[in-house]
Design a protein around this motif. Structure first.
Motif, PDB file in Angstrom:
ATOM      1  N   ASP A   9       0.857  -1.177   0.000  1.00 50.79           N
ATOM      2  CA  ASP A   9       0.000   0.000   0.000  1.00 50.79           C
ATOM      3  C   ASP A   9       0.896   1.231   0.000  1.00 50.79           C
ATOM      4  N   GLY A  10       0.451   2.283  -0.637  1.00 55.38           N
ATOM      5  CA  GLY A  10       1.237   3.503  -0.706  1.00 55.38           C
ATOM      6  C   GLY A  10       2.112   3.575  -1.946  1.00 55.38           C
ATOM      7  N   MET A  11       2.123   2.509  -2.747  1.00 58.68           N
ATOM      8  CA  MET A  11       2.857   2.507  -4.011  1.00 58.68           C
ATOM      9  C   MET A  11       1.836   2.380  -5.134  1.00 58.68           C
ATOM     10  N   SER A  12       2.184   2.875  -6.314  1.00 55.54           N
ATOM     11  CA  SER A  12       1.274   2.772  -7.453  1.00 55.54           C
ATOM     12  C   SER A  12       0.974   1.310  -7.750  1.00 55.54           C
ATOM     13  N   LYS A  13      -0.222   1.058  -8.296  1.00 53.53           N
ATOM     14  CA  LYS A  13      -0.592  -0.308  -8.670  1.00 53.53           C
ATOM     15  C   LYS A  13       0.196  -0.678  -9.922  1.00 53.53           C
ATOM     16  N   PRO A  14       1.011  -1.724  -9.848  1.00 53.98           N
ATOM     17  CA  PRO A  14       1.822  -2.093 -11.007  1.00 53.98           C
ATOM     18  C   PRO A  14       0.995  -2.757 -12.100  1.00 53.98           C
ATOM     19  N   THR A  15       1.419  -2.563 -13.329  1.00 55.67           N
ATOM     20  CA  THR A  15       0.791  -3.243 -14.462  1.00 55.67           C
ATOM     21  C   THR A  15       1.837  -4.125 -15.126  1.00 55.67           C
ATOM     22  N   GLY A  16       1.763  -5.403 -14.876  1.00 56.36           N
ATOM     23  CA  GLY A  16       2.650  -6.338 -15.536  1.00 56.36           C
ATOM     24  C   GLY A  16       3.914  -6.677 -14.777  1.00 56.36           C
ATOM     25  N   TYR A  17       3.980  -6.347 -13.502  1.00 59.99           N
ATOM     26  CA  TYR A  17       5.130  -6.716 -12.690  1.00 59.99           C
ATOM     27  C   TYR A  17       4.747  -6.616 -11.227  1.00 59.99           C
ATOM     28  N   THR A  18       5.651  -7.021 -10.341  1.00 58.89           N
ATOM     29  CA  THR A  18       5.469  -6.921  -8.902  1.00 58.89           C
ATOM     30  C   THR A  18       6.519  -5.952  -8.372  1.00 58.89           C
ATOM     31  N   HIS A  19       6.122  -5.067  -7.451  1.00 59.97           N
ATOM     32  CA  HIS A  19       7.067  -4.090  -6.910  1.00 59.97           C
ATOM     33  C   HIS A  19       8.182  -4.733  -6.090  1.00 59.97           C
ATOM     34  N   VAL A  20       7.838  -5.683  -5.219  1.00 53.63           N
ATOM     35  CA  VAL A  20       8.801  -6.243  -4.279  1.00 53.63           C
ATOM     36  C   VAL A  20       8.688  -7.764  -4.288  1.00 53.63           C
ATOM     37  N   VAL A  21       9.827  -8.435  -4.385  1.00 55.03           N
ATOM     38  CA  VAL A  21       9.853  -9.889  -4.254  1.00 55.03           C
ATOM     39  C   VAL A  21      10.862 -10.215  -3.163  1.00 55.03           C
ATOM     40  N   GLU A  22      10.381 -10.901  -2.119  1.00 52.86           N
ATOM     41  CA  GLU A  22      11.240 -11.320  -1.015  1.00 52.86           C
ATOM     42  C   GLU A  22      11.501 -12.811  -1.153  1.00 52.86           C
ATOM     43  N   VAL A  23      12.762 -13.194  -1.102  1.00 54.17           N
ATOM     44  CA  VAL A  23      13.139 -14.599  -1.193  1.00 54.17           C
ATOM     45  C   VAL A  23      13.726 -15.012   0.149  1.00 54.17           C
ATOM     46  N   SER A  24      13.209 -16.107   0.700  1.00 53.48           N
ATOM     47  CA  SER A  24      13.726 -16.601   1.980  1.00 53.48           C
ATOM     48  C   SER A  24      13.749 -18.116   1.965  1.00 53.48           C
ATOM     49  N   GLY A  25      14.489 -18.663   2.893  1.00 58.69           N
ATOM     50  CA  GLY A  25      14.568 -20.113   3.001  1.00 58.69           C
ATOM     51  C   GLY A  25      15.713 -20.681   2.189  1.00 58.69           C
ATOM     52  N   THR A  26      15.728 -21.986   2.115  1.00 62.24           N
ATOM     53  CA  THR A  26      16.796 -22.653   1.382  1.00 62.24           C
ATOM     54  C   THR A  26      16.345 -22.957  -0.029  1.00 62.24           C
ATOM     55  N   THR A  98       2.540 -17.271 -17.266  1.00 58.74           N
ATOM     56  CA  THR A  98       1.133 -17.565 -17.001  1.00 58.74           C
ATOM     57  C   THR A  98       0.903 -18.216 -15.643  1.00 58.74           C
ATOM     58  N   LYS A  99       1.969 -18.621 -14.972  1.00 54.22           N
ATOM     59  CA  LYS A  99       1.832 -19.289 -13.668  1.00 54.22           C
ATOM     60  C   LYS A  99       2.317 -18.355 -12.571  1.00 54.22           C
ATOM     61  N   GLY A 100       1.442 -18.039 -11.646  1.00 50.57           N
ATOM     62  CA  GLY A 100       1.838 -17.230 -10.503  1.00 50.57           C
ATOM     63  C   GLY A 100       1.967 -15.757 -10.831  1.00 50.57           C
ATOM     64  N   PRO A 101       2.376 -14.971  -9.832  1.00 48.05           N
ATOM     65  CA  PRO A 101       2.511 -13.531 -10.042  1.00 48.05           C
ATOM     66  C   PRO A 101       3.689 -13.218 -10.952  1.00 48.05           C
ATOM     67  N   LEU A 102       3.629 -12.063 -11.590  1.00 46.63           N
ATOM     68  CA  LEU A 102       4.730 -11.630 -12.442  1.00 46.63           C
ATOM     69  C   LEU A 102       5.906 -11.186 -11.570  1.00 46.63           C
ATOM     70  N   PRO A 103       7.128 -11.390 -12.039  1.00 49.52           N
ATOM     71  CA  PRO A 103       8.300 -11.009 -11.256  1.00 49.52           C
ATOM     72  C   PRO A 103       8.484  -9.491 -11.201  1.00 49.52           C
ATOM     73  N   ALA A 104       9.358  -9.062 -10.300  1.00 45.00           N
ATOM     74  CA  ALA A 104       9.805  -7.671 -10.319  1.00 45.00           C
ATOM     75  C   ALA A 104      10.497  -7.463 -11.662  1.00 45.00           C
ATOM     76  N   SER A 105      10.360  -6.264 -12.231  1.00 43.02           N
ATOM     77  CA  SER A 105      10.971  -6.062 -13.543  1.00 43.02           C
ATOM     78  C   SER A 105      11.361  -4.617 -13.771  1.00 43.02           C
ATOM     79  N   THR A 106      12.284  -4.463 -14.708  1.00 45.07           N
ATOM     80  CA  THR A 106      12.727  -3.153 -15.159  1.00 45.07           C
ATOM     81  C   THR A 106      12.852  -3.210 -16.669  1.00 45.07           C
ATOM     82  N   ALA A 107      12.341  -2.182 -17.346  1.00 43.98           N
ATOM     83  CA  ALA A 107      12.492  -2.067 -18.798  1.00 43.98           C
ATOM     84  C   ALA A 107      13.391  -0.870 -19.071  1.00 43.98           C
TER      85      ALA A 107
END
Length: 130
Positions: A9-26, A98-107
């Motif tokens: 919340d507080g960030m623009s709604k992305p179109t075609g990507y995700t703002h933040v991707v957190e990776v944790s675990g092994t 087509t599977k799952g959310p779109l990744p963080a991206s930069t064009a």
């Protein structure tokens, strides 16, 4: 454990990507070098659509080689020699991711790529949980 996709919340709604991707675990982090629209025989597609389609197929092939799929990609960077190609790139991307959310991206619009007739390149980072 794995990748968590966030659009805070507080960030623009992305179109075609995700703002933040957190990776944790092994698991395994995979880095895929920039993929041009090169076919297996080394030939390059004639136009943007052909090159972009092949570049995404190359991503799929790279991910399959490590036992993953595009759904494991958490970050992509797109390089276009003409930003006007962005709508076509998004169409092709949506056909492949087509599977799952779109990744963080930069064009990024750039003046040239490693091959003079190349007009598109994509690089990626993926995480495959154990």
């Amino acid at each position: 454990m794995g990748a968590k996709f966030l659009n805070p919340d507080g960030m623009s709604k992305p179109t075609g990507y995700t703002h933040v991707v957190e990776v944790s675990g092994t698991g395994r982090t995979i880095y895929i070098a920039g993929q041009l629209g090169l076919r297996a025989d080394g030939s390059l597609g004639e136009d943007f659509r052909t090159q972009a389609e092949q570049a995404f197929k190359n991503l799929e092939t790279a991910m399959a080689a490590v036992g993953g799929g595009l759904e494991h990609i958490v970050k992509v960077t797109y390089f276009l020699v003409d930003i006007g190609y962005l709508p076509v790139m998004r169409e092709i991307r949506n056909h492949h991711f087509t599977k799952g959310p779109l990744p963080a991206s930069t064009a990024v619009a750039i003046t040239a790529l490693a091959l003079p007739s190349a007009v598109f390149e994509v690089e990626a980072i993926a995480f495959i949980p154990s």
